[in-house]
Design a protein around this motif. Sequence first.
Motif, PDB file in Angstrom:
ATOM      1  N   LEU A  84     -38.982 -54.552 106.363  1.00 11.35           N
ATOM      2  CA  LEU A  84     -39.304 -54.021 105.042  1.00 11.35           C
ATOM      3  C   LEU A  84     -40.375 -54.882 104.396  1.00 11.35           C
ATOM      4  O   LEU A  84     -41.327 -54.389 103.796  1.00 11.35           O
ATOM      5  CB  LEU A  84     -38.034 -53.996 104.177  1.00 11.35           C
TER       6      LEU A  84
ATOM      7  N   GLU B 252     -32.357 -54.245  99.349  1.00  9.20           N
ATOM      8  CA  GLU B 252     -33.001 -52.940  99.524  1.00  9.20           C
ATOM      9  C   GLU B 252     -32.830 -52.427 100.950  1.00  9.20           C
ATOM     10  O   GLU B 252     -32.635 -51.235 101.174  1.00  9.20           O
ATOM     11  CB  GLU B 252     -34.499 -53.033  99.197  1.00  9.20           C
ATOM     12  N   SER B 253     -32.869 -53.329 101.896  1.00  6.50           N
ATOM     13  CA  SER B 253     -32.736 -52.879 103.285  1.00  6.50           C
ATOM     14  C   SER B 253     -31.305 -52.427 103.557  1.00  6.50           C
ATOM     15  O   SER B 253     -31.058 -51.622 104.456  1.00  6.50           O
ATOM     16  CB  SER B 253     -33.158 -53.978 104.258  1.00  6.50           C
TER      17      SER B 253
ATOM     18  N   LEU C 202     -31.301 -48.861 102.529  1.00  6.29           N
ATOM     19  CA  LEU C 202     -31.987 -48.070 103.550  1.00  6.29           C
ATOM     20  C   LEU C 202     -31.122 -47.898 104.784  1.00  6.29           C
ATOM     21  O   LEU C 202     -31.053 -46.826 105.371  1.00  6.29           O
ATOM     22  CB  LEU C 202     -33.313 -48.748 103.935  1.00  6.29           C
ATOM     23  N   LYS C 203     -30.442 -48.975 105.160  1.00  4.05           N
ATOM     24  CA  LYS C 203     -29.607 -48.913 106.358  1.00  4.05           C
ATOM     25  C   LYS C 203     -28.470 -47.893 106.179  1.00  4.05           C
ATOM     26  O   LYS C 203     -28.128 -47.159 107.095  1.00  4.05           O
ATOM     27  CB  LYS C 203     -29.034 -50.294 106.670  1.00  4.05           C
TER      28      LYS C 203
ATOM     29  N   MET D 258     -39.394 -57.685  95.464  1.00  6.48           N
ATOM     30  CA  MET D 258     -38.157 -56.947  95.702  1.00  6.48           C
ATOM     31  C   MET D 258     -37.201 -57.765  96.563  1.00  6.48           C
ATOM     32  O   MET D 258     -37.610 -58.661  97.290  1.00  6.48           O
ATOM     33  CB  MET D 258     -38.445 -55.589  96.356  1.00  6.48           C
TER      34      MET D 258
ATOM     35  N   LEU E 126     -36.261 -44.336 108.200  1.00  3.81           N
ATOM     36  CA  LEU E 126     -35.445 -45.214 107.360  1.00  3.81           C
ATOM     37  C   LEU E 126     -34.893 -46.372 108.168  1.00  3.81           C
ATOM     38  O   LEU E 126     -34.884 -47.516 107.724  1.00  3.81           O
ATOM     39  CB  LEU E 126     -34.287 -44.420 106.741  1.00  3.81           C
TER      40      LEU E 126
ATOM     41  N   VAL F 262     -41.097 -46.691  95.569  1.00  6.68           N
ATOM     42  CA  VAL F 262     -39.834 -46.425  94.878  1.00  6.68           C
ATOM     43  C   VAL F 262     -38.938 -47.654  94.931  1.00  6.68           C
ATOM     44  O   VAL F 262     -38.324 -48.044  93.935  1.00  6.68           O
ATOM     45  CB  VAL F 262     -39.097 -45.219  95.516  1.00  6.68           C
TER      46      VAL F 262
ATOM     47  N   LEU G 238     -28.605 -45.255 104.449  1.00  5.58           N
ATOM     48  CA  LEU G 238     -29.176 -43.905 104.521  1.00  5.58           C
ATOM     49  C   LEU G 238     -29.755 -43.600 105.898  1.00  5.58           C
ATOM     50  O   LEU G 238     -30.043 -42.451 106.224  1.00  5.58           O
ATOM     51  CB  LEU G 238     -30.277 -43.748 103.464  1.00  5.58           C
TER      52      LEU G 238
ATOM     53  N   GLU H 145     -34.815 -51.781  89.080  1.00  8.39           N
ATOM     54  CA  GLU H 145     -33.783 -50.894  88.544  1.00  8.39           C
ATOM     55  C   GLU H 145     -33.679 -51.123  87.043  1.00  8.39           C
ATOM     56  O   GLU H 145     -34.035 -52.195  86.543  1.00  8.39           O
ATOM     57  CB  GLU H 145     -32.446 -51.229  89.217  1.00  8.39           C
TER      58      GLU H 145
ATOM     59  N   TYR I 245     -35.494 -57.953  99.532  1.00  7.43           N
ATOM     60  CA  TYR I 245     -35.578 -57.269 100.810  1.00  7.43           C
ATOM     61  C   TYR I 245     -34.217 -57.038 101.450  1.00  7.43           C
ATOM     62  O   TYR I 245     -33.984 -56.026 102.092  1.00  7.43           O
ATOM     63  CB  TYR I 245     -36.482 -58.043 101.765  1.00  7.43           C
ATOM     64  N   ILE I 246     -33.348 -58.014 101.272  1.00  8.41           N
ATOM     65  CA  ILE I 246     -32.026 -57.874 101.880  1.00  8.41           C
ATOM     66  C   ILE I 246     -31.245 -56.732 101.227  1.00  8.41           C
ATOM     67  O   ILE I 246     -30.720 -55.850 101.897  1.00  8.41           O
ATOM     68  CB  ILE I 246     -31.240 -59.194 101.781  1.00  8.41           C
TER      69      ILE I 246
ATOM     70  N   LYS J  33     -32.242 -44.778  92.183  1.00  6.07           N
ATOM     71  CA  LYS J  33     -33.294 -45.086  93.147  1.00  6.07           C
ATOM     72  C   LYS J  33     -33.118 -44.237  94.402  1.00  6.07           C
ATOM     73  O   LYS J  33     -34.076 -43.789  95.023  1.00  6.07           O
ATOM     74  CB  LYS J  33     -33.231 -46.587  93.498  1.00  6.07           C
TER      75      LYS J  33
ATOM     76  N   ALA K  10     -35.161 -50.304 107.589  1.00  2.00           N
ATOM     77  CA  ALA K  10     -33.885 -50.863 107.137  1.00  2.00           C
ATOM     78  C   ALA K  10     -33.579 -52.224 107.726  1.00  2.00           C
ATOM     79  O   ALA K  10     -32.507 -52.447 108.291  1.00  2.00           O
ATOM     80  CB  ALA K  10     -32.763 -49.876 107.453  1.00  2.00           C
ATOM     81  N   HIS K  11     -34.507 -53.123 107.605  1.00  4.00           N
ATOM     82  CA  HIS K  11     -34.302 -54.501 108.051  1.00  4.00           C
ATOM     83  C   HIS K  11     -35.152 -55.377 107.143  1.00  4.00           C
ATOM     84  O   HIS K  11     -36.325 -55.063 106.915  1.00  4.00           O
ATOM     85  CB  HIS K  11     -34.733 -54.656 109.509  1.00  4.00           C
ATOM     86  N   PRO K  12     -34.574 -56.435 106.617  1.00  2.00           N
ATOM     87  CA  PRO K  12     -35.293 -57.254 105.639  1.00  2.00           C
ATOM     88  C   PRO K  12     -36.691 -57.650 106.105  1.00  2.00           C
ATOM     89  O   PRO K  12     -37.658 -57.518 105.346  1.00  2.00           O
ATOM     90  CB  PRO K  12     -34.404 -58.491 105.498  1.00  2.00           C
TER      91      PRO K  12
END
Lengths: 93, 93
Positions: free
Chosen positions: A21, B8-9, B12-13, B3, A12, A85, B15, A90, B5-6, B78, A16-18
Amino acid sequence: MPMDYIRESEVLKALAHPVRLRMAEGLLGRECHVDKMVKALKLPQSTVSQHLGVLKAAGVVGIRKEGVKTCYRVLAPKVVELIKVLSKGEVSR
Amino acid sequence: MPMDYIRESEVLKALAHPVRLRMAEGLLGRECHVDKMVKALKLPQSTVSQHLGVLKAAGVVGIRKEGVKTCYRVLAPKVVELIKVLSKGEVSR
DNA sequence: CCCTTTCATCGTATAATTGCGATATTACGA
DNA sequence: TCGTAATATCGCAATTATACGATGAAAGGG
Protein backbone atom coordinates in the motif's frame (compact mmCIF):
# COMPACT_ATOMS: atom_id res chain seq x y z
CA MET A 1 -23.74 -4.03 -14.56
CA PRO A 2 -22.58 -5.98 -11.50
CA MET A 3 -18.96 -5.71 -10.53
CA ASP A 4 -16.61 -8.60 -11.07
CA TYR A 5 -16.00 -9.57 -7.47
CA ILE A 6 -13.14 -11.87 -8.27
CA ARG A 7 -11.26 -9.37 -10.36
CA GLU A 8 -11.86 -6.48 -8.02
CA SER A 9 -10.92 -8.49 -4.97
CA GLU A 10 -7.64 -9.34 -6.67
CA VAL A 11 -6.81 -5.67 -6.92
CA LEU A 12 -7.76 -5.17 -3.29
CA LYS A 13 -5.68 -8.13 -2.24
CA ALA A 14 -2.66 -6.70 -4.01
CA LEU A 15 -3.10 -3.45 -2.10
CA ALA A 16 -3.95 -5.17 1.17
CA HIS A 17 -0.46 -5.23 2.60
CA PRO A 18 1.17 -2.36 4.47
CA VAL A 19 4.29 -2.41 2.34
CA ARG A 20 2.48 -2.68 -0.96
CA LEU A 21 0.00 0.00 0.00
CA ARG A 22 2.89 2.28 0.84
CA MET A 23 4.57 1.45 -2.43
CA ALA A 24 1.43 2.06 -4.44
CA GLU A 25 0.85 5.39 -2.77
CA GLY A 26 4.42 6.39 -3.46
CA LEU A 27 4.07 5.45 -7.10
CA LEU A 28 0.94 7.47 -7.63
CA GLY A 29 2.15 10.39 -9.64
CA ARG A 30 5.83 9.67 -10.04
CA GLU A 31 7.80 6.80 -11.34
CA CYS A 32 10.41 5.07 -9.25
CA HIS A 33 12.96 2.34 -9.82
CA VAL A 34 13.50 -0.62 -7.56
CA ASP A 35 16.81 0.29 -6.00
CA LYS A 36 15.44 3.60 -4.82
CA MET A 37 12.52 1.88 -3.19
CA VAL A 38 14.78 -0.65 -1.55
CA LYS A 39 16.68 2.15 0.10
CA ALA A 40 13.60 4.10 1.05
CA LEU A 41 11.77 1.13 2.50
CA LYS A 42 14.83 -0.41 4.13
CA LEU A 43 13.80 -3.88 3.11
CA PRO A 44 15.74 -6.61 1.33
CA GLN A 45 15.82 -6.24 -2.43
CA SER A 46 14.19 -9.59 -2.99
CA THR A 47 11.33 -8.66 -0.72
CA VAL A 48 10.73 -5.37 -2.50
CA SER A 49 10.94 -7.02 -5.88
CA GLN A 50 8.46 -9.65 -4.83
CA HIS A 51 5.94 -7.09 -3.62
CA LEU A 52 6.31 -5.15 -6.84
CA GLY A 53 5.65 -8.36 -8.69
CA VAL A 54 2.39 -8.80 -6.83
CA LEU A 55 1.31 -5.26 -7.67
CA LYS A 56 2.24 -5.77 -11.28
CA ALA A 57 0.44 -9.10 -11.58
CA ALA A 58 -2.72 -7.46 -10.32
CA GLY A 59 -2.39 -4.68 -12.88
CA VAL A 60 -1.97 -2.08 -10.19
CA VAL A 61 1.38 -0.87 -11.49
CA GLY A 62 3.17 -1.02 -14.80
CA ILE A 63 6.81 -0.85 -15.70
CA ARG A 64 9.07 0.98 -18.10
CA LYS A 65 12.55 -0.38 -18.66
CA GLU A 66 15.29 2.17 -18.73
CA GLY A 67 18.53 0.39 -19.41
CA VAL A 68 19.20 -1.82 -16.49
CA LYS A 69 16.64 -0.10 -14.35
CA THR A 70 12.96 -0.84 -14.06
CA CYS A 71 10.69 2.09 -13.42
CA TYR A 72 7.38 1.36 -11.76
CA ARG A 73 4.30 3.53 -11.63
CA VAL A 74 0.64 3.18 -10.83
CA LEU A 75 -1.35 2.37 -13.93
CA ALA A 76 -4.96 1.61 -13.03
CA PRO A 77 -6.94 4.85 -12.68
CA LYS A 78 -9.27 3.03 -10.33
CA VAL A 79 -6.35 2.39 -8.00
CA VAL A 80 -5.54 6.08 -7.98
CA GLU A 81 -9.04 6.76 -6.74
CA LEU A 82 -8.93 4.00 -4.19
CA ILE A 83 -5.79 5.31 -2.62
CA LYS A 84 -7.14 8.84 -2.61
CA VAL A 85 -10.13 7.63 -0.65
CA LEU A 86 -7.88 5.89 1.82
CA SER A 87 -5.72 8.97 2.23
CA LYS A 88 -8.63 11.10 3.29
CA GLY A 89 -8.64 11.27 7.05
CA GLU A 90 -11.70 9.92 8.78
CA VAL A 91 -14.06 12.40 10.40
CA SER A 92 -12.78 12.49 13.97
CA ARG A 93 -11.84 9.49 16.07
CA MET B 1 -0.69 13.46 7.85
CA PRO B 2 0.47 10.14 6.44
CA MET B 3 -2.00 7.32 6.28
CA ASP B 4 -1.77 4.43 8.65
CA TYR B 5 -0.71 1.74 6.23
CA ILE B 6 -1.27 -1.07 8.66
CA ARG B 7 -4.77 -0.03 9.61
CA GLU B 8 -5.81 0.79 6.07
CA SER B 9 -4.41 -2.43 4.71
CA GLU B 10 -6.45 -4.31 7.27
CA VAL B 11 -9.61 -2.81 5.86
CA LEU B 12 -8.50 -3.67 2.35
CA LYS B 13 -7.65 -7.20 3.39
CA ALA B 14 -11.11 -7.65 4.85
CA LEU B 15 -12.63 -6.57 1.54
CA ALA B 16 -10.13 -8.51 -0.54
CA HIS B 17 -12.17 -11.65 -0.94
CA PRO B 18 -14.87 -12.17 -3.57
CA VAL B 19 -17.45 -13.31 -1.05
CA ARG B 20 -16.74 -10.57 1.46
CA LEU B 21 -16.67 -7.91 -1.22
CA ARG B 22 -20.05 -9.11 -2.40
CA MET B 23 -21.36 -9.09 1.14
CA ALA B 24 -20.06 -5.61 1.82
CA GLU B 25 -21.60 -4.26 -1.35
CA GLY B 26 -24.90 -5.87 -0.48
CA LEU B 27 -24.81 -4.33 2.98
CA LEU B 28 -24.17 -0.82 1.73
CA GLY B 29 -27.47 0.88 2.26
CA ARG B 30 -29.59 -1.84 3.75
CA GLU B 31 -29.27 -4.09 6.72
CA CYS B 32 -29.40 -7.85 6.39
CA HIS B 33 -29.40 -10.76 8.80
CA VAL B 34 -27.23 -13.81 8.48
CA ASP B 35 -29.78 -16.39 7.44
CA LYS B 36 -30.87 -14.27 4.51
CA MET B 37 -27.29 -13.96 3.33
CA VAL B 38 -26.74 -17.69 3.71
CA LYS B 39 -29.63 -18.32 1.35
CA ALA B 40 -28.64 -15.62 -1.08
CA LEU B 41 -25.01 -16.66 -1.26
CA LYS B 42 -25.68 -20.40 -1.18
CA LEU B 43 -22.80 -21.02 1.15
CA PRO B 44 -22.65 -22.93 4.43
CA GLN B 45 -23.83 -20.94 7.40
CA SER B 46 -20.52 -21.31 9.19
CA THR B 47 -18.66 -19.96 6.18
CA VAL B 48 -20.91 -16.94 5.92
CA SER B 49 -20.66 -16.27 9.62
CA GLN B 50 -16.90 -16.49 9.49
CA HIS B 51 -16.67 -13.99 6.65
CA LEU B 52 -18.98 -11.63 8.49
CA GLY B 53 -16.71 -11.97 11.47
CA VAL B 54 -13.76 -10.85 9.40
CA LEU B 55 -15.65 -7.82 8.12
CA LYS B 56 -16.75 -6.94 11.63
CA ALA B 57 -13.27 -7.33 13.10
CA ALA B 58 -11.96 -4.89 10.52
CA GLY B 59 -14.67 -2.39 11.39
CA VAL B 60 -16.16 -2.63 7.93
CA VAL B 61 -19.58 -3.66 9.19
CA GLY B 62 -21.46 -3.33 12.44
CA ILE B 63 -24.28 -5.32 13.93
CA ARG B 64 -27.65 -4.77 15.56
CA LYS B 65 -29.24 -7.60 17.46
CA GLU B 66 -32.91 -8.09 16.86
CA GLY B 67 -34.08 -10.95 19.03
CA VAL B 68 -32.40 -14.04 17.74
CA LYS B 69 -31.30 -12.37 14.56
CA THR B 70 -28.18 -10.37 13.90
CA CYS B 71 -28.47 -7.56 11.42
CA TYR B 72 -25.32 -6.47 9.65
CA ARG B 73 -24.67 -3.27 7.77
CA VAL B 74 -21.72 -1.33 6.47
CA LEU B 75 -20.47 1.14 9.03
CA ALA B 76 -17.28 2.81 7.83
CA PRO B 77 -18.05 5.70 5.51
CA LYS B 78 -14.68 5.17 3.91
CA VAL B 79 -15.74 1.69 2.91
CA VAL B 80 -18.82 3.08 1.26
CA GLU B 81 -16.61 5.25 -0.89
CA LEU B 82 -14.21 2.44 -1.66
CA ILE B 83 -16.96 0.20 -2.94
CA LYS B 84 -18.43 3.01 -4.98
CA VAL B 85 -15.10 3.46 -6.70
CA LEU B 86 -14.89 -0.25 -7.42
CA SER B 87 -18.41 -0.30 -8.80
CA LYS B 88 -17.66 2.35 -11.38
CA GLY B 89 -16.91 0.63 -14.66
CA GLU B 90 -13.48 1.17 -16.10
CA VAL B 91 -13.18 3.41 -19.15
CA SER B 92 -13.26 0.89 -21.99
CA ARG B 93 -11.32 -2.33 -22.17
C1' DC C 1 -39.23 -26.74 30.24
C1' DC C 2 -38.33 -28.64 25.45
C1' DC C 3 -37.85 -27.64 20.62
C1' DT C 4 -36.61 -24.85 16.88
C1' DT C 5 -34.46 -21.11 14.74
C1' DT C 6 -30.49 -18.25 14.33
C1' DC C 7 -25.99 -17.48 14.77
C1' DA C 8 -21.14 -17.94 16.63
C1' DT C 9 -17.25 -20.77 17.57
C1' DC C 10 -14.31 -24.83 17.34
C1' DG C 11 -11.51 -28.20 15.07
C1' DT C 12 -8.78 -29.06 11.42
C1' DA C 13 -7.27 -30.06 6.77
C1' DT C 14 -5.73 -27.63 2.90
C1' DA C 15 -4.05 -23.78 0.44
C1' DA C 16 -2.03 -19.22 -0.03
C1' DT C 17 1.03 -15.55 1.64
C1' DT C 18 5.14 -13.75 3.47
C1' DG C 19 10.06 -12.95 4.27
C1' DC C 20 14.45 -13.36 2.80
C1' DG C 21 18.95 -15.52 1.52
C1' DA C 22 20.84 -17.59 -2.52
C1' DT C 23 21.08 -17.71 -7.20
C1' DA C 24 20.02 -16.47 -12.02
C1' DT C 25 19.51 -12.79 -15.55
C1' DT C 26 20.26 -8.72 -18.09
C1' DA C 27 22.33 -4.43 -19.62
C1' DC C 28 26.33 -1.75 -19.73
C1' DG C 29 30.78 0.09 -19.23
C1' DA C 30 35.82 -0.63 -18.97
C1' DT D 1 34.75 -10.33 -22.80
C1' DC D 2 34.68 -9.36 -17.65
C1' DG D 3 32.89 -7.25 -14.03
C1' DT D 4 29.35 -4.97 -11.85
C1' DA D 5 25.05 -2.84 -10.84
C1' DA D 6 20.06 -3.57 -10.99
C1' DT D 7 16.33 -6.89 -10.88
C1' DA D 8 13.96 -11.03 -11.01
C1' DT D 9 13.35 -15.72 -9.55
C1' DC D 10 13.99 -19.75 -6.71
C1' DG D 11 13.65 -22.39 -2.48
C1' DC D 12 11.76 -23.01 1.66
C1' DA D 13 10.30 -22.29 6.45
C1' DA D 14 6.92 -19.94 8.97
C1' DT D 15 2.76 -17.75 9.27
C1' DT D 16 -1.91 -16.80 7.99
C1' DA D 17 -6.17 -17.56 5.37
C1' DT D 18 -9.97 -20.47 3.77
C1' DA D 19 -13.62 -23.84 3.84
C1' DC D 20 -16.91 -26.30 6.23
C1' DG D 21 -18.85 -29.95 9.33
C1' DA D 22 -19.68 -30.37 14.16
C1' DT D 23 -20.78 -28.36 18.25
C1' DG D 24 -22.25 -24.64 21.44
C1' DA D 25 -25.20 -20.73 23.00
C1' DA D 26 -29.09 -17.66 23.15
C1' DA D 27 -33.83 -16.23 22.15
C1' DG D 28 -38.46 -17.31 21.63
C1' DG D 29 -42.66 -20.15 20.91
C1' DG D 30 -45.71 -23.70 22.45
